[in-house]
Design a protein around this motif. Structure first.
Motif, PDB file in Angstrom:
ATOM      1  N   THR A  82       0.836  -1.199   0.000  1.00 22.14           N
ATOM      2  CA  THR A  82       0.000   0.000   0.000  1.00 22.14           C
ATOM      3  C   THR A  82       0.867   1.244   0.000  1.00 22.14           C
ATOM      4  OG1 THR A  82      -0.140   0.284   2.399  1.00 22.14           O
ATOM      5  CG2 THR A  82      -1.730  -1.216   1.396  1.00 22.14           C
ATOM      6  N   ILE A  83       0.263   2.325  -0.438  1.00 20.31           N
ATOM      7  CA  ILE A  83       0.909   3.634  -0.386  1.00 20.31           C
ATOM      8  C   ILE A  83      -0.186   4.673  -0.233  1.00 20.31           C
ATOM      9  CG2 ILE A  83       0.899   3.974  -2.903  1.00 20.31           C
ATOM     10  CD1 ILE A  83       3.735   5.281  -2.508  1.00 20.31           C
ATOM     11  N   GLY A  84       0.141   5.750   0.435  1.00 23.05           N
ATOM     12  CA  GLY A  84      -0.874   6.774   0.602  1.00 23.05           C
ATOM     13  C   GLY A  84      -0.310   8.110   1.013  1.00 23.05           C
ATOM     14  N   ILE A  85      -1.116   9.119   0.761  1.00 22.80           N
ATOM     15  CA  ILE A  85      -0.809  10.467   1.228  1.00 22.80           C
ATOM     16  C   ILE A  85      -1.516  10.627   2.561  1.00 22.80           C
ATOM     17  CG2 ILE A  85      -1.172  12.922   0.824  1.00 22.80           C
ATOM     18  CD1 ILE A  85      -0.581  12.454  -2.095  1.00 22.80           C
ATOM     19  N   GLN A  86      -0.734  10.935   3.578  1.00 25.37           N
ATOM     20  CA  GLN A  86      -1.240  11.061   4.938  1.00 25.37           C
ATOM     21  C   GLN A  86      -0.977  12.466   5.454  1.00 25.37           C
ATOM     22  OE1 GLN A  86       1.278   8.029   6.533  1.00 25.37           O
ATOM     23  NE2 GLN A  86       0.026   6.371   5.735  1.00 25.37           N
ATOM     24  N   GLU A  87      -1.586  12.750   6.598  1.00 23.47           N
ATOM     25  CA  GLU A  87      -1.361  14.038   7.255  1.00 23.47           C
ATOM     26  C   GLU A  87      -1.546  15.196   6.287  1.00 23.47           C
ATOM     27  OE1 GLU A  87       2.566  13.625   8.896  1.00 23.47           O
ATOM     28  OE2 GLU A  87       1.921  12.080  10.309  1.00 23.47           O
ATOM     29  N   LEU A  88      -2.552  15.088   5.423  1.00 27.28           N
ATOM     30  CA  LEU A  88      -2.819  16.140   4.437  1.00 27.28           C
ATOM     31  C   LEU A  88      -3.256  17.410   5.153  1.00 27.28           C
ATOM     32  CD1 LEU A  88      -3.128  16.955   1.443  1.00 27.28           C
ATOM     33  CD2 LEU A  88      -5.473  16.081   1.562  1.00 27.28           C
ATOM     34  N   ASN A  89      -2.527  18.488   4.916  1.00 29.81           N
ATOM     35  CA  ASN A  89      -2.835  19.792   5.499  1.00 29.81           C
ATOM     36  C   ASN A  89      -3.059  20.754   4.338  1.00 29.81           C
ATOM     37  OD1 ASN A  89      -2.544  22.472   6.510  1.00 29.81           O
ATOM     38  ND2 ASN A  89      -1.556  21.644   8.339  1.00 29.81           N
ATOM     39  N   ARG A  90      -4.313  20.958   3.984  1.00 32.04           N
ATOM     40  CA  ARG A  90      -4.633  21.797   2.819  1.00 32.04           C
ATOM     41  C   ARG A  90      -4.237  23.252   3.042  1.00 32.04           C
ATOM     42  NH1 ARG A  90      -7.227  18.963  -1.134  1.00 32.04           N
ATOM     43  NH2 ARG A  90      -8.308  17.075  -0.479  1.00 32.04           N
ATOM     44  N   ALA A  91      -4.352  23.745   4.265  1.00 32.55           N
ATOM     45  CA  ALA A  91      -3.998  25.137   4.545  1.00 32.55           C
ATOM     46  C   ALA A  91      -2.521  25.397   4.256  1.00 32.55           C
ATOM     47  CB  ALA A  91      -4.331  25.494   5.994  1.00 32.55           C
ATOM     48  N   ASN A  92      -1.676  24.448   4.630  1.00 34.54           N
ATOM     49  CA  ASN A  92      -0.239  24.610   4.411  1.00 34.54           C
ATOM     50  C   ASN A  92       0.256  23.908   3.158  1.00 34.54           C
ATOM     51  OD1 ASN A  92       0.379  26.196   6.720  1.00 34.54           O
ATOM     52  ND2 ASN A  92       0.046  24.374   7.967  1.00 34.54           N
ATOM     53  N   ARG A  93      -0.682  23.243   2.439  1.00 36.13           N
ATOM     54  CA  ARG A  93      -0.362  22.511   1.213  1.00 36.13           C
ATOM     55  C   ARG A  93       0.797  21.534   1.452  1.00 36.13           C
ATOM     56  NH1 ARG A  93       0.692  26.995  -2.720  1.00 36.13           N
ATOM     57  NH2 ARG A  93       1.389  25.287  -4.028  1.00 36.13           N
ATOM     58  N   SER A  94       0.639  20.738   2.502  1.00 33.33           N
ATOM     59  CA  SER A  94       1.677  19.764   2.841  1.00 33.33           C
ATOM     60  C   SER A  94       1.039  18.427   3.181  1.00 33.33           C
ATOM     61  CB  SER A  94       2.515  20.262   4.020  1.00 33.33           C
ATOM     62  OG  SER A  94       1.728  20.344   5.193  1.00 33.33           O
ATOM     63  N   ALA A  95       1.843  17.391   3.082  1.00 32.38           N
ATOM     64  CA  ALA A  95       1.388  16.036   3.400  1.00 32.38           C
ATOM     65  C   ALA A  95       2.609  15.151   3.576  1.00 32.38           C
ATOM     66  CB  ALA A  95       0.499  15.492   2.283  1.00 32.38           C
ATOM     67  N   SER A  96       2.354  13.928   4.012  1.00 31.71           N
ATOM     68  CA  SER A  96       3.425  12.942   4.074  1.00 31.71           C
ATOM     69  C   SER A  96       2.987  11.707   3.289  1.00 31.71           C
ATOM     70  CB  SER A  96       3.750  12.574   5.525  1.00 31.71           C
ATOM     71  OG  SER A  96       2.661  11.916   6.124  1.00 31.71           O
ATOM     72  N   ILE A  97       3.960  10.899   2.935  1.00 26.72           N
ATOM     73  CA  ILE A  97       3.691   9.651   2.226  1.00 26.72           C
ATOM     74  C   ILE A  97       4.057   8.500   3.161  1.00 26.72           C
ATOM     75  CG2 ILE A  97       4.436   8.138   0.336  1.00 26.72           C
ATOM     76  CD1 ILE A  97       4.776  10.571  -1.405  1.00 26.72           C
ATOM     77  N   GLY A  98       3.160   7.535   3.231  1.00 26.97           N
ATOM     78  CA  GLY A  98       3.420   6.317   3.991  1.00 26.97           C
ATOM     79  C   GLY A  98       3.266   5.119   3.074  1.00 26.97           C
ATOM     80  N   TYR A  99       3.995   4.048   3.361  1.00 30.22           N
ATOM     81  CA  TYR A  99       3.963   2.891   2.469  1.00 30.22           C
ATOM     82  C   TYR A  99       4.459   1.636   3.171  1.00 30.22           C
ATOM     83  CZ  TYR A  99       8.738   4.746   1.960  1.00 30.22           C
ATOM     84  OH  TYR A  99       9.993   5.243   2.200  1.00 30.22           O
ATOM     85  N   TRP A 100       4.080   0.513   2.627  1.00 28.32           N
ATOM     86  CA  TRP A 100       4.687  -0.770   2.993  1.00 28.32           C
ATOM     87  C   TRP A 100       4.532  -1.719   1.802  1.00 28.32           C
ATOM     88  CZ3 TRP A 100       1.772  -5.221   3.022  1.00 28.32           C
ATOM     89  CH2 TRP A 100       0.397  -5.106   3.202  1.00 28.32           C
TER      90      TRP A 100
END
Length: 185
Positions: A82-100
């Motif tokens: 799996t892979i995904g965009i996590q911790e999406l912060n639209r106000a700051n236009r930032s996110a993290s990617i998690g995977y395994w």
């Protein structure tokens, strides 16, 4: 991003409840390998656990306004991880990617290609300015992904995550949209 082809043998797609058995089998076949760095593995003891997780990820799409936070990585017609965009912060236009990735799918360049494709999606479609990846300090395979993709190592978080009976430190990597654009050229 309902289905995205990356290469001839590699694509992303949304999970369906029908994937529960395949996801559980992948986890079960990679249990010892995954358990080293993922604290949820022991909580996945039957197909129903994978089904519940899939339902939760699909519900997450409702909460994000239709944006899937986790997708299946399909390699050679099989779910590889799996892979995904996590911790999406639209106000700051930032996110993290998690995977395994399942143990049998390691060493084929799958995750590097998957991360690159997801970063394109994050920067170009979601208009993110910053994407980060956190990996356990001792997880060399996971750390190699952002390093290969040109991320900058930004810091070290001590005792960032409890994994069964001990804490693991994390290394944080970051990439800005302007850096990704120049890296891609």
């Amino acid at each position: 991003m309902l289905l995205q082809k990356i290469t001839e043998n590699l694509s992303f797609r949304l999970f369906t409840v029908d994937d529960a058995e395949e996801v559980f089998t992948l986890i079960n076949n990679s249990r010892t390998y995954l358990r080293e760095y993922l604290g949820w593995v022991d909580l996945t003891t039957e197909v129903k656990d994978s089904e519940t997780w899939i339902k939760t990820t699909l519900q997450g799409m409702v909460e994000t306004g239709g944006f899937p936070t986790t997708v299946a990585i399909i390699y050679g017609g099989k779910i590889a991880g799996t892979i995904g965009i996590q911790e999406l912060n639209r106000a700051n236009r930032s996110a993290s990617i998690g995977y395994w990735l399942g143990e049998g799918f390691q060493g084929k360049g799958i995750m590097t290609k998957a991360c690159s494709s997801l970063m394109d999606y994050g920067f170009n479609e979601l208009k993110l300015n910053r994407i980060s990846i956190k990996a356990a300090f001792s997880n060399e395979k996971s750390r190699a992904i952002p390093e290969r993709l040109g991320f900058r190592e930004e810091g070290h978080i001590r005792q960032a995550e409890w994994v069964y009976d001990h804490y693991v430190d994390h290394v944080v990597y970051g990439m800005l949209a302007e850096e990704w654009g120049s890296y891609q050229k």
